[in-house]
Each structure stands twice: as C-alpha cells, then as structure tokens.
Write a protein that holds these residues in place. Sequence first.
Motif, PDB file in Angstrom:
ATOM      1  N   GLY A  22       0.994  -0.743  -0.507  1.00 24.82           N
ATOM      2  CA  GLY A  22       0.109  -0.239   0.400  1.00 24.82           C
ATOM      3  C   GLY A  22       0.498   1.605   0.524  1.00 24.82           C
ATOM      4  N   GLN A  23       2.103   0.877   0.666  1.00 28.67           N
ATOM      5  CA  GLN A  23       3.017   2.453  -0.397  1.00 28.67           C
ATOM      6  C   GLN A  23       2.953   2.690  -0.976  1.00 28.67           C
ATOM      7  OE1 GLN A  23       6.845   0.985   0.936  1.00 28.67           O
ATOM      8  NE2 GLN A  23       7.863   3.300   1.515  1.00 28.67           N
ATOM      9  N   VAL A  24       3.010   4.437  -0.984  1.00 33.05           N
ATOM     10  CA  VAL A  24       2.620   4.851  -2.321  1.00 33.05           C
ATOM     11  C   VAL A  24       4.013   5.841  -2.595  1.00 33.05           C
ATOM     12  CG1 VAL A  24       1.600   6.616  -3.868  1.00 33.05           C
ATOM     13  CG2 VAL A  24       0.001   5.091  -2.571  1.00 33.05           C
ATOM     14  N   ILE A  25       5.126   5.948  -3.490  1.00 33.86           N
ATOM     15  CA  ILE A  25       6.325   6.525  -3.617  1.00 33.86           C
ATOM     16  C   ILE A  25       6.346   7.266  -5.057  1.00 33.86           C
ATOM     17  CG2 ILE A  25       8.358   6.132  -4.186  1.00 33.86           C
ATOM     18  CD1 ILE A  25       8.269   3.236  -3.078  1.00 33.86           C
ATOM     19  N   ASP A  26       6.212   8.875  -4.875  1.00 35.03           N
ATOM     20  CA  ASP A  26       5.835   9.907  -5.698  1.00 35.03           C
ATOM     21  C   ASP A  26       7.655  10.162  -5.639  1.00 35.03           C
ATOM     22  OD1 ASP A  26       2.993  10.704  -5.612  1.00 35.03           O
ATOM     23  OD2 ASP A  26       3.175  11.560  -3.799  1.00 35.03           O
ATOM     24  N   HIS A  27       8.111  10.133  -7.209  1.00 29.97           N
ATOM     25  CA  HIS A  27       9.479   9.684  -8.208  1.00 29.97           C
ATOM     26  C   HIS A  27       9.566  11.259  -8.031  1.00 29.97           C
ATOM     27  CE1 HIS A  27       8.765   5.484  -7.702  1.00 29.97           C
ATOM     28  NE2 HIS A  27       7.337   5.788  -8.079  1.00 29.97           N
ATOM     29  N   ALA A  28      10.734  11.382  -7.575  1.00 30.13           N
ATOM     30  CA  ALA A  28      11.105  13.029  -7.898  1.00 30.13           C
ATOM     31  C   ALA A  28      11.475  12.887  -9.947  1.00 30.13           C
ATOM     32  CB  ALA A  28      12.575  12.752  -7.288  1.00 30.13           C
ATOM     33  N   VAL A  29      12.129  14.417  -9.646  1.00 25.94           N
ATOM     34  CA  VAL A  29      12.890  15.140 -10.780  1.00 25.94           C
ATOM     35  C   VAL A  29      11.704  14.537 -12.313  1.00 25.94           C
ATOM     36  CG1 VAL A  29      14.318  15.057 -12.302  1.00 25.94           C
ATOM     37  CG2 VAL A  29      14.530  14.859 -10.028  1.00 25.94           C
ATOM     38  N   PRO A  30      10.483  15.787 -12.217  1.00 31.07           N
ATOM     39  CA  PRO A  30       9.928  16.005 -13.481  1.00 31.07           C
ATOM     40  C   PRO A  30      10.487  16.061 -14.256  1.00 31.07           C
ATOM     41  CG  PRO A  30       9.288  17.679 -12.651  1.00 31.07           C
ATOM     42  CD  PRO A  30      10.078  16.537 -11.113  1.00 31.07           C
ATOM     43  N   ARG A  31      10.090  15.231 -15.668  1.00 30.61           N
ATOM     44  CA  ARG A  31      11.028  15.770 -17.064  1.00 30.61           C
ATOM     45  C   ARG A  31      10.067  16.147 -18.456  1.00 30.61           C
ATOM     46  NH1 ARG A  31      15.448  12.967 -19.331  1.00 30.61           N
ATOM     47  NH2 ARG A  31      16.018  13.239 -21.247  1.00 30.61           N
ATOM     48  N   THR A  32      10.585  17.107 -18.840  1.00 30.97           N
ATOM     49  CA  THR A  32       9.729  17.737 -19.698  1.00 30.97           C
ATOM     50  C   THR A  32      10.494  16.640 -21.019  1.00 30.97           C
ATOM     51  OG1 THR A  32       9.332  20.082 -18.853  1.00 30.97           O
ATOM     52  CG2 THR A  32       9.363  20.328 -21.070  1.00 30.97           C
ATOM     53  N   VAL A  33       9.697  16.501 -22.390  1.00 34.75           N
ATOM     54  CA  VAL A  33      11.100  15.886 -23.360  1.00 34.75           C
ATOM     55  C   VAL A  33      10.015  16.992 -24.421  1.00 34.75           C
ATOM     56  CG1 VAL A  33      10.409  13.741 -21.947  1.00 34.75           C
ATOM     57  CG2 VAL A  33       8.568  14.738 -23.529  1.00 34.75           C
ATOM     58  N   GLY A  34      10.883  16.738 -25.763  1.00 37.50           N
ATOM     59  CA  GLY A  34      11.115  17.516 -26.289  1.00 37.50           C
ATOM     60  C   GLY A  34      11.900  16.730 -28.000  1.00 37.50           C
ATOM     61  N   ARG A  58       5.850  13.085 -14.616  1.00 38.26           N
ATOM     62  CA  ARG A  58       6.008  12.654 -13.987  1.00 38.26           C
ATOM     63  C   ARG A  58       5.480  10.891 -13.134  1.00 38.26           C
ATOM     64  NH1 ARG A  58       2.246  13.428 -10.599  1.00 38.26           N
ATOM     65  NH2 ARG A  58       0.228  14.689 -10.932  1.00 38.26           N
ATOM     66  N   ALA A  59       6.401  11.046 -12.312  1.00 37.17           N
ATOM     67  CA  ALA A  59       5.352   9.206 -12.168  1.00 37.17           C
ATOM     68  C   ALA A  59       5.386   8.903 -10.299  1.00 37.17           C
ATOM     69  CB  ALA A  59       6.444   8.012 -12.432  1.00 37.17           C
ATOM     70  N   SER A  60       4.539   8.053 -10.430  1.00 38.19           N
ATOM     71  CA  SER A  60       4.059   7.648  -8.480  1.00 38.19           C
ATOM     72  C   SER A  60       3.916   6.098  -8.966  1.00 38.19           C
ATOM     73  CB  SER A  60       3.039   8.484  -8.089  1.00 38.19           C
ATOM     74  OG  SER A  60       2.184   7.735  -6.954  1.00 38.19           O
ATOM     75  N   SER A  61       4.692   5.003  -7.621  1.00 40.81           N
ATOM     76  CA  SER A  61       4.491   3.780  -7.948  1.00 40.81           C
ATOM     77  C   SER A  61       3.663   3.721  -6.244  1.00 40.81           C
ATOM     78  CB  SER A  61       5.518   3.293  -7.739  1.00 40.81           C
ATOM     79  OG  SER A  61       6.477   3.629  -8.858  1.00 40.81           O
ATOM     80  N   GLU A  62       3.047   2.828  -6.795  1.00 40.22           N
ATOM     81  CA  GLU A  62       2.187   2.093  -5.406  1.00 40.22           C
ATOM     82  C   GLU A  62       2.588   0.202  -5.146  1.00 40.22           C
ATOM     83  OE1 GLU A  62      -1.927   0.384  -3.549  1.00 40.22           O
ATOM     84  OE2 GLU A  62      -1.501   1.423  -5.123  1.00 40.22           O
ATOM     85  N   VAL A  63       3.280  -0.337  -4.161  1.00 41.59           N
ATOM     86  CA  VAL A  63       3.695  -1.371  -3.848  1.00 41.59           C
ATOM     87  C   VAL A  63       2.007  -2.224  -3.662  1.00 41.59           C
ATOM     88  CG1 VAL A  63       4.716  -2.991  -2.081  1.00 41.59           C
ATOM     89  CG2 VAL A  63       5.840  -0.898  -2.506  1.00 41.59           C
ATOM     90  N   ILE A  64       2.040  -2.869  -4.326  1.00 39.84           N
ATOM     91  CA  ILE A  64       0.947  -4.328  -4.554  1.00 39.84           C
ATOM     92  C   ILE A  64       1.619  -5.961  -4.192  1.00 39.84           C
ATOM     93  CG2 ILE A  64       0.404  -2.641  -6.230  1.00 39.84           C
ATOM     94  CD1 ILE A  64       0.836  -4.757  -8.746  1.00 39.84           C
ATOM     95  N   GLY A  65       2.973  -5.699  -4.286  1.00 40.03           N
ATOM     96  CA  GLY A  65       3.069  -7.444  -3.549  1.00 40.03           C
ATOM     97  C   GLY A  65       4.276  -7.535  -2.875  1.00 40.03           C
ATOM     98  N   LEU A  66       4.817  -8.188  -1.865  1.00 36.43           N
ATOM     99  CA  LEU A  66       6.032  -8.576  -1.429  1.00 36.43           C
ATOM    100  C   LEU A  66       6.163  -9.590  -1.211  1.00 36.43           C
ATOM    101  CD1 LEU A  66       6.124  -5.557   1.263  1.00 36.43           C
ATOM    102  CD2 LEU A  66       7.310  -5.866  -0.881  1.00 36.43           C
ATOM    103  N   LYS A  67       7.189 -10.657  -1.603  1.00 39.34           N
ATOM    104  CA  LYS A  67       7.540 -11.863  -1.593  1.00 39.34           C
ATOM    105  C   LYS A  67       8.898 -11.948  -1.007  1.00 39.34           C
ATOM    106  CE  LYS A  67       6.927 -17.035  -3.379  1.00 39.34           C
ATOM    107  NZ  LYS A  67       8.441 -17.086  -2.657  1.00 39.34           N
ATOM    108  N   GLN A  68       9.699 -12.182   0.222  1.00 32.76           N
ATOM    109  CA  GLN A  68      10.906 -13.051   1.115  1.00 32.76           C
ATOM    110  C   GLN A  68      11.415 -14.187   0.252  1.00 32.76           C
ATOM    111  OE1 GLN A  68      12.696 -11.530   4.436  1.00 32.76           O
ATOM    112  NE2 GLN A  68      13.354 -13.520   4.649  1.00 32.76           N
ATOM    113  N   ASN A  69      12.761 -14.257  -0.458  1.00 34.31           N
ATOM    114  CA  ASN A  69      12.893 -15.412  -1.566  1.00 34.31           C
ATOM    115  C   ASN A  69      13.564 -16.333   0.417  1.00 34.31           C
ATOM    116  OD1 ASN A  69      12.914 -14.226  -3.701  1.00 34.31           O
ATOM    117  ND2 ASN A  69      14.113 -13.363  -3.795  1.00 34.31           N
ATOM    118  N   SER A  70      13.256 -17.769  -0.117  1.00 37.51           N
ATOM    119  CA  SER A  70      14.098 -18.417   0.712  1.00 37.51           C
ATOM    120  C   SER A  70      15.947 -18.297   0.994  1.00 37.51           C
ATOM    121  CB  SER A  70      14.475 -20.286  -0.448  1.00 37.51           C
ATOM    122  OG  SER A  70      14.991 -19.904  -1.415  1.00 37.51           O
ATOM    123  N   ASN A  71      16.825 -17.311   0.644  1.00 37.92           N
ATOM    124  CA  ASN A  71      18.052 -17.809   1.134  1.00 37.92           C
ATOM    125  C   ASN A  71      17.669 -16.263   2.182  1.00 37.92           C
ATOM    126  OD1 ASN A  71      17.747 -14.636  -0.583  1.00 37.92           O
ATOM    127  ND2 ASN A  71      18.250 -15.542  -2.301  1.00 37.92           N
TER     128      ASN A  71
END
Length: 343
Positions: free
Chosen positions: A16-28, A105-118
């Motif tokens: 459920g963690q939402v991460i708003d990512h830094a540094v928007p980019r104007t493209v040309g 710009r971009a934003s991401s939401e964490v929707i899954g987690l799974k620790q590996n067996s190691n």
Amino acid sequence: MAKTNPGRFFEDYAIGQVIDHAVPRTVGQGERALYHALYPARHALYSSDEFARGCGLPQSPLDDLAAFHVVFGKTVPDVSLNAVANLGYAEGRWLKPVYPGDTLRASSEVIGLKQNSNGKTGVVYVRTRGMNQAGETVMEYVRWVMVRKNDVDAPAPETVVPELKRVLSVDDLVIPDGLDFSNYDFTLAGEPHRWGDYEVGEQIDHVDGVTIEEAEHMMATRLWQNTAKVHFDATFRPDGQRLIYGGHVISMARALSFNGLANAQMIVGLNGGAHANPCFSGLTVKAWSEVLDKAETSVPGVGAVRLRLVATRGGAPFRLKGDDGKYLPEVMLDLDYWALMPV
C-alpha cells in the motif's frame, strides 16, 4: 542526519506504500532525435509530423518506448537502485500519446512483497503510473524486481503476490483520440503488409542485427536518468561488467522489428515480459516475432495485433526454450505486447 540516498532495500517496502518519484522531465524534439540516434527506429508515425497528421493525430508523438523509458527512469532511485534484477512486467497500457513539450512524472504503489528463501533478497511488485503536466495518466504498468535486504535479520513481511492479468483484452486497450488509419500511406510507411496479411502463429525473422556499444548504452541510461548501480558502476558486479539496461534491449529489438512489422505503428499494451538472460556490450542483438493474436477495434481502419518479440544474441530464430522449459542461453528478451496496425 545523512544527506545522501542509499536507496530502498527490501525491508523498506510495505504493501500500500505510495512513492511519488522525484524530478519531473519535460520532453522535446531532442529526446526523439536521441532515441532515433541510439536505435534504428523508423516507424513513420514517430518520424514525421505530416504522416501523423495523416493518421488523425495533431503531430508526431514521442516514441512509445521513449516515453516508457522516461517514466521508468523516474522510478529507479526509489524502486530498483538496489535491485539484483528486473524480473517482469504486466498490465502495461499506454493511455495517451506523449508530445514534445509534455512534462512527465511518475508515482508507484507497492502491491506485492515476497521474501526469497535465501533470506537475503525479496521480490517487490509495484504499479507505476506516468502522468503529464495536466495530471492525466499517460501510461501505467506493473513490474516486479528482486531487491537486496540491507539487514538480513529483518523479519520477512507477509507474502502478498498480486493477481495480474496474463493478457490484456482488446477492451483494455486505449486508442488515441483521433487516430484513423483509413487513409494510411503504405508507401511512406515502408511496407505494404496490413492487419489482414498477418496470421496467428506466423513467425517473422527480422533479419538485421545491431552490436551493443558501451558508449551508446551509457548515453541511453543517462538520457533516461536511470541510476541503477548495475548499469553505471563496473565495481558493483563480481564480473566487473556493467549490465545493459533491459529497456535498451527492448528498444533495440522493437526498432529491428521494423523489417517485417513496419506497420505495427503504436504500442498500446504490454502483456508481459522477461529479461531472460543478461546483455553486455559487444553482443549483437537480433530479433524475431510471433503473431499471438489479432483483434478488431471500433476505430476506422485500426486493428490490434498481439506480438511476441524475442531478442537474441545469436543462434537460429524461432527457438525460445529448451526441453527443460527454461529459456535458451542466447535469449535475452521475451516481450508480449499489443500494437495498432492499419486494416
């Protein structure tokens, strides 16, 4: 307190963690020129404003994958700076064309987690959205990444693996407003083959190859502001090699696919993808495609074709996996996507 950013580790993520990512980019137009300098990209819709206007768009958009790379690059410092590998993609949709002058710009939401067996790494699933200056979502996708733990004694989170669509339906695809292939110019596009000329199950060897150069890869990774250590720092991997950004391979293979799929103009859906084996400078990328499905749309002259795009570093085309079900060592990319094509 520390001023520098070491990046997130597996134990730093929560559902459920939402991460708003830094540094928007104007493209040309510069991004388009650099993209076409880095890859042999020749699809007419992204090369000519006049051709795009003939297809009902106000001007030529930025290449779909160039827009993807910009959005993806925003996420790297927060999602994959400490990644071991980018494992896969799903439910990717291009929702609006990106034009020169747009700011992404971009934003991401964490929707899954799974620790590996190691106990040393885990898989993080995020849904990322790229937005323009008006707050409109121009694209979205899910990806999952294997990330290191900083504290191996940190408790494992509850395992949550999201249920994701294996394939987007044609109803999930968004066709840009105004797009109309009724008066499509096949001569200027470069090939006569239209939607009706392709059959499900057909395989296409794209013939050409491009050798990956270290300098071009580094230029591309910096262009997309992708700060993943495995791409920049030759001391980060035990073998002393910088790993080629998977998106670089995707764009190279997509550009090579022009030879045989020149009229697969717009990518509108990403069903899935796997970076099957690593790519390093000096390897020569070749590509082949398979038609997985076709669908009609309600838009004049526009059909949708589902394609498997495979990038290899040699070997015969049309070979994907061995008898054990594992990818063959020469396969670097297996990508499943929807594209729009004139009927």
